[in-house]
Design a protein around this motif. Structure first.
Motif, short mmCIF file in Angstrom:
data_model
loop_
_atom_site.label_atom_id
_atom_site.label_comp_id
_atom_site.label_asym_id
_atom_site.label_seq_id
_atom_site.Cartn_x
_atom_site.Cartn_y
_atom_site.Cartn_z
N TRP A 197 -0.34 26.80 10.51
CA TRP A 197 -0.49 27.82 11.54
C TRP A 197 0.62 27.71 12.58
N ASN A 198 0.93 26.49 13.00
CA ASN A 198 2.01 26.30 13.97
C ASN A 198 3.35 26.73 13.41
N LEU A 199 3.54 26.52 12.11
CA LEU A 199 4.80 26.88 11.48
C LEU A 199 5.05 28.39 11.52
N PHE A 200 4.00 29.17 11.29
CA PHE A 200 4.16 30.62 11.21
C PHE A 200 3.71 31.36 12.49
N SER A 212 15.89 30.81 11.13
CA SER A 212 15.53 29.40 11.00
C SER A 212 16.45 28.72 9.99
N PRO A 213 16.76 27.44 10.17
CA PRO A 213 17.67 26.74 9.25
C PRO A 213 17.11 26.69 7.83
N PRO A 214 18.01 26.57 6.85
CA PRO A 214 17.57 26.55 5.44
C PRO A 214 16.51 25.49 5.14
N GLU A 215 16.63 24.34 5.78
CA GLU A 215 15.65 23.29 5.52
C GLU A 215 14.25 23.70 5.98
N ALA A 216 14.17 24.37 7.13
CA ALA A 216 12.88 24.87 7.61
C ALA A 216 12.33 25.94 6.68
N GLN A 217 13.21 26.77 6.14
CA GLN A 217 12.78 27.80 5.20
C GLN A 217 12.21 27.15 3.94
N ALA A 218 12.89 26.11 3.45
CA ALA A 218 12.41 25.42 2.25
C ALA A 218 11.07 24.72 2.51
N PHE A 219 10.95 24.12 3.69
CA PHE A 219 9.69 23.45 4.05
C PHE A 219 8.54 24.46 4.09
N ALA A 220 8.80 25.65 4.65
CA ALA A 220 7.77 26.68 4.71
C ALA A 220 7.35 27.13 3.32
N GLU A 227 7.45 25.40 0.57
CA GLU A 227 6.66 24.33 -0.04
C GLU A 227 5.23 24.32 0.51
N CYS A 228 5.10 24.51 1.84
CA CYS A 228 3.78 24.49 2.46
C CYS A 228 2.90 25.63 1.94
N VAL A 229 3.49 26.82 1.82
CA VAL A 229 2.72 27.96 1.35
C VAL A 229 2.31 27.76 -0.12
N ALA A 230 3.24 27.26 -0.93
CA ALA A 230 2.92 26.99 -2.33
C ALA A 230 1.84 25.91 -2.45
N ASP A 231 1.89 24.93 -1.57
CA ASP A 231 0.88 23.87 -1.55
C ASP A 231 -0.48 24.43 -1.15
N LEU A 232 -0.49 25.31 -0.15
CA LEU A 232 -1.75 25.93 0.28
C LEU A 232 -2.34 26.78 -0.84
N GLU A 263 2.87 36.14 -1.25
CA GLU A 263 2.91 37.06 -2.38
C GLU A 263 3.96 36.70 -3.42
N GLU A 264 4.71 35.63 -3.18
CA GLU A 264 5.62 35.11 -4.21
C GLU A 264 4.85 34.32 -5.27
N HIS A 265 3.62 33.92 -4.96
CA HIS A 265 2.72 33.24 -5.91
C HIS A 265 3.30 31.93 -6.43
N ARG A 266 4.04 31.24 -5.59
CA ARG A 266 4.49 29.90 -5.96
C ARG A 266 3.35 28.90 -5.81
N VAL A 267 3.32 27.89 -6.69
CA VAL A 267 2.30 26.85 -6.63
C VAL A 267 2.98 25.50 -6.80
N CYS A 268 2.76 24.59 -5.86
CA CYS A 268 3.28 23.24 -5.98
C CYS A 268 2.49 22.35 -5.04
N VAL A 269 2.68 21.04 -5.21
CA VAL A 269 2.09 20.04 -4.32
C VAL A 269 3.22 19.28 -3.67
N ARG A 270 3.24 19.25 -2.32
CA ARG A 270 4.33 18.59 -1.61
C ARG A 270 4.29 17.08 -1.80
N ARG A 271 5.49 16.53 -1.98
CA ARG A 271 5.63 15.08 -2.08
C ARG A 271 6.77 14.64 -1.16
#
Length: 275
Positions: free
Chosen positions: A153-156, A166-174, A176-181, A213-221
């Motif tokens: 929630w804080n991220l978005f 936002s920097p590319p790293e923050a974009q990648a982190f977001a 990953e978080c959405v795919a994890d959720l 809506e990109e429908h990515r799925v992953c678990v953050r490590r």
């Protein structure tokens, strides 16, 4: 499914009850105990059933428990997923989806956080809600209660939400978080907390909707994270993620490469914590 095996069910409940410490279930110790683990009345209270009914199950003479009762017992006894499946099977039921993410952090994990006086560390659940943290995490990131405990929630939707600049790293982190959720929403399809968070984010953040809506799925490590600290500037942290239990909890550790500027900052924060 085959019929209920009362003897195996009784022995399994007794053995699992003896394993759970009161603190792990969010209960006071209650003084000296003649036997380890929870008392029968504590399990019954946690599961929302009568003490007499639970006692009869442990004695191998109770009626066949419903799926709702089995799910409640699995939560009360903090069963792992394979143990939960076994509980359902010996009761003559087909295991359903796993229980929702637990909000109770075990005493052992809390003790680990306290002992890590040189490493920022915290515990999150499957929906990125902060459940526990140590003093180093507060020194590094500030008081979680001051800006809300949900990291997605804080991220978005926080004071500085993610955007195209936002920097590319923050974009990648977001991403990953959405795919994890999304993965969590599939693992825990009946969890009201996860469904509510997703609905709130969809209503408040077009950026979240686009990524959802990109429908990515992953678990953050394990990953690298750059943090902009208000005092120390840019910090490059190695984010280590360990599974804490099978109910969606993870312990996150922030470390830094030896000899790096970030390692020097963490060392200074440790001295401030210990002082």
């Amino acid at each position: 499914m085959e019929g209920m095996d009362r003897e195996q069910l009784a022995e399994f409940l007794k053995s699992r009850r003896a394993r759970v410490r009161p603190a792990d279930a969010g209960l006071p110790d209650g003084g000296r105990r003649r036997t380890p683990g929870l008392r029968r009345e504590e399990v019954a209270r946690l599961a929302g059933i009568s003490v007499d009914y639970y006692a009869r199950l442990e004695q191998g003479r109770g009626p066949r428990p419903s799926r709702q009762v089995l799910a409640s017992l699995a939560r009360a006894l903090r069963l792992f997923d394979d143990e939960r499946s076994y509980l359902f099977q010996v009761a003559g039921e087909q295991p359903g989806p796993p229980a929702g993410p637990s909000g109770v952090v075990s005493a052992g994990i809390r003790h680990l956080l306290e002992r890590l006086d040189d490493t920022p560390a915290f515990v999150i659940d499957a929906k990125y809600e902060l459940l526990a943290w140590n003093r180093m995490a507060v020194r590094l990131m500030g008081d979680p209660d001051a800006h809300g405990r949900n990291m997605i929630w804080n991220l978005f939707c926080g004071p500085w939400p993610l955007d195209d600049d936002s920097p590319p790293e923050a974009q990648a982190f977001a991403a990953e978080c959405v795919a994890d959720l999304r993965a969590a929403s599939v693992r825990y399809p009946d969890d009201a907390g996860i469904r509510s968070l997703i609905a709130r984010l969809r209503a408040a953040s077009p950026e979240f909707v686009r990524r959802w809506e990109e429908h990515r799925v992953c678990v953050r490590r394990t990953t690298l994270k750059t943090l902009q600290h208000p005092v120390f500037g840019e910090l490059v942290l190695e984010c280590q993620v360990l599974q804490a239990d099978e109910q969606g909890q993870r312990v996150v550790f922030y470390t830094a490469a030896p000899g790096s500027p970030t390692a020097s900052v963490l060392c200074g924060l440790r001295e401030a914590v210990v002082a």
